[in-house]
Structures are given as structure tokens and as C-alpha cells.
Scaffold this active site. Structure first.
Site, mmCIF file in Angstrom:
data_model
loop_
_atom_site.group_PDB
_atom_site.id
_atom_site.type_symbol
_atom_site.label_atom_id
_atom_site.label_comp_id
_atom_site.label_asym_id
_atom_site.label_seq_id
_atom_site.Cartn_x
_atom_site.Cartn_y
_atom_site.Cartn_z
ATOM 1 N N ASP A 17 0.877 -1.163 0.000
ATOM 2 C CA ASP A 17 0.000 0.000 0.000
ATOM 3 C C ASP A 17 0.925 1.227 0.000
ATOM 4 O O ASP A 17 2.147 1.081 0.135
ATOM 5 C CB ASP A 17 -0.880 -0.047 1.256
ATOM 6 C CG ASP A 17 -1.731 1.189 1.424
ATOM 7 O OD1 ASP A 17 -2.391 1.588 0.452
ATOM 8 O OD2 ASP A 17 -1.729 1.757 2.536
ATOM 9 N N ASP B 19 -0.327 5.116 1.049
ATOM 10 C CA ASP B 19 -0.682 6.143 2.024
ATOM 11 C C ASP B 19 -0.637 5.613 3.452
ATOM 12 O O ASP B 19 -1.307 4.631 3.777
ATOM 13 C CB ASP B 19 -2.083 6.688 1.726
ATOM 14 C CG ASP B 19 -2.083 7.598 0.518
ATOM 15 O OD1 ASP B 19 -1.493 8.680 0.594
ATOM 16 O OD2 ASP B 19 -2.669 7.223 -0.520
#
Length: 235
Positions: free
Chosen positions: A13, A15
Site C-alpha cells: 500500500d 498512504d
């Protein structure tokens, strides 16, 4: 965990995991909320983390009963994000891990709910790090990602593009959001939940979670535990 899986590829991922953008999301949200004499509650933030823009915004508007449409809020937020996201810093241990895996030819892919436009803005000052992913970057507005997290689409798409011979059990997903861990579970992949305690309603660690392993920083990740090349001394 009695026996850790042997991993062939890692999917990340972005963020809150690789980039410290969650503090910026809060800053942007509070700036928009100022005229309404409201502040951004942690409970709402936790429900939004890891979700696509539309879903996250709908949660915010409903929870805080804001007199704004999605389009009105998103227009304000987008302009502020274009300014503030350019200043996002790397999270501790992120660059070290990415460079380590790349140096040892471990396949890596990025799977982010961010749009391509926002991905470019967020990574602008870290281009030499994100170049390590090569072409293996899947964004939330990719046409092959039909359903957002917690659906498994983005992780399965990233895996197939990385190496068509990979199986979900070969992959280790790194996520900071519970919603993302759920997406990894739905993809039948292993997962590391990097639980940033800055965004927790409880100072105590959770007694239960669904990730393969929970850590509080990428600095705590031990590659050798998953059959990946170990860090050399000094790294």
C-alpha cells in the site's frame, strides 16, 4: 504465528505505509471543516483509512452531517491536496525495505487507492524510491480495479501484473489500514499490518487482528522470518 509462510513477492500500500500522508489528510480535512466549527474525529478517520476517495468522503459527510455534496467537498479537498501532498515524507523504514528487496531481486508491486494524478503528486520528491517499482504500480482509478478495498481486486491485479505464475499464498501485503488488511484477506494473501499508533483510539495493542503479523513500524519487519533475504548488519 507458529510457522510463517515462504514469500515470493511483496505488495505495498502507499498512504500511511510508505508515505506519511495520513497527517496531511487530517490537515486538509480540518481546514475544510473550519467554517462549520467542526473538527475531524479519530473515529471517523479510522473508518475512512484505506478506502477510495468516494467512499471515504461519503463516510465523512455522513458522520459530520456536512451540508456539502461529494463534488463540492472533493473540489476543495483536491486543491488543498495538490499543495500539501507534495510535502509528504517517507515513513521510517520504508525506503530501506524497498531498496533491500530490490537489491535481492524480490519482486515488488505498489497497490494504492490513490488516483494516478494524486500518486504523481505524492511521490514527486521521492521519484528515485518509487522508480524501484518499475511498471508495477496499480492505482485506484485503474480500469482493471472494478471494486475498491476491502474487495481484493487491487491486490489481485497487482499480483497478476507482477508475475502471472504467482499464487496469492506467495504474496505478502503490507498495509497500515484495517480495511487494507481485510482486502488482503479477501485476496487470500498474507499480510503485515503496520499499525501506526498515532491513529488508534486505544493506547493498548489490539488483542485480536486478522493480519499474518502486526507491527507498529516498518523498522520492525524481519524479512528472514518470511523466507526473504535477511538484512545485513548495519542496515
Amino acid at each position: 504465528m507458529s510457522s510463517a509462510p515462504r514469500i515470493k513477492a511483496c505488495i505495498f500500500d502507499m498512504d500511511g505505509l510508505l508515505l506519511d500522508t495520513e497527517t496531511i489528510y487530517s490537515q486538509v480535512t480540518n481546514k475544510i471543516l473550519e467554517p462549520y466549527n467542526k473538527t475531524f474525529p479519530m473515529e471517523t478517520k479510522l473508518k475512512m483509512m484505506g478506502r477510495d476517495v468516494r467512499t471515504a468522503t461519503d463516510i465523512l459527510l455522513a458522520d459530520l452531517e456536512l451540508p456539502l455534496s461529494f463534488e463540492e467537498y472533493d473540489s476543495q479537498a483536491t486543491e488543498l491536496k495538490k499543495i500539501y501532498f507534495r510535502m509528504a515524507l517517507m515513513m521510517p523504514g520504508a525506503e530501506r525495505l524497498l531498496r533491500h528487496l530490490t537489491a535481492h531481486s524480490v519482486p515488488i508491486a505498489l497497490a494504492t487507492s490513490s488516483s494516478k494524478q494524486m500518486f504523481r503528486i505524492k511521490t514527486e520528491i521521492h521519484d528515485t524510491v518509487f522508480e524501484l517499482f518499475g511498471d508495477h504500480i496499480t492505482c485506484g482509478d485503474d480500469p482493471d480495479v472494478k471494486h475498491a478495498k476491502p474487495a481484493p481486486d487491487i491486490f489481485l491485479t497487482a499480483m497478476q501484473r507482477l508475475d502471472s505464475s504467482l499464487q496469492p499464498s506467495d504474496c505478502l501485503v503490507f498495509e497500515d489500514a484495517v480495511n487494507g488488511v481485510e482486502a488482503a484477506n479477501n485476496a487470500s494473501m498474507n499480510s503485515i499490518w503496520v499499525h501506526d499508533m498515532r491513529f488508534s483510539q486505544d493506547d493498548a495493542p489490539p488483542t485480536e487482528h486478522t493480519a499474518t503479523e502486526r507491527i507498529t513500524s516498518l523498522l520492525d519487519f524481519d524479512p528472514a522470518k518470511y523466507g526473504l533475504p535477511p538484512y545485513t548488519e548495519g542496515l
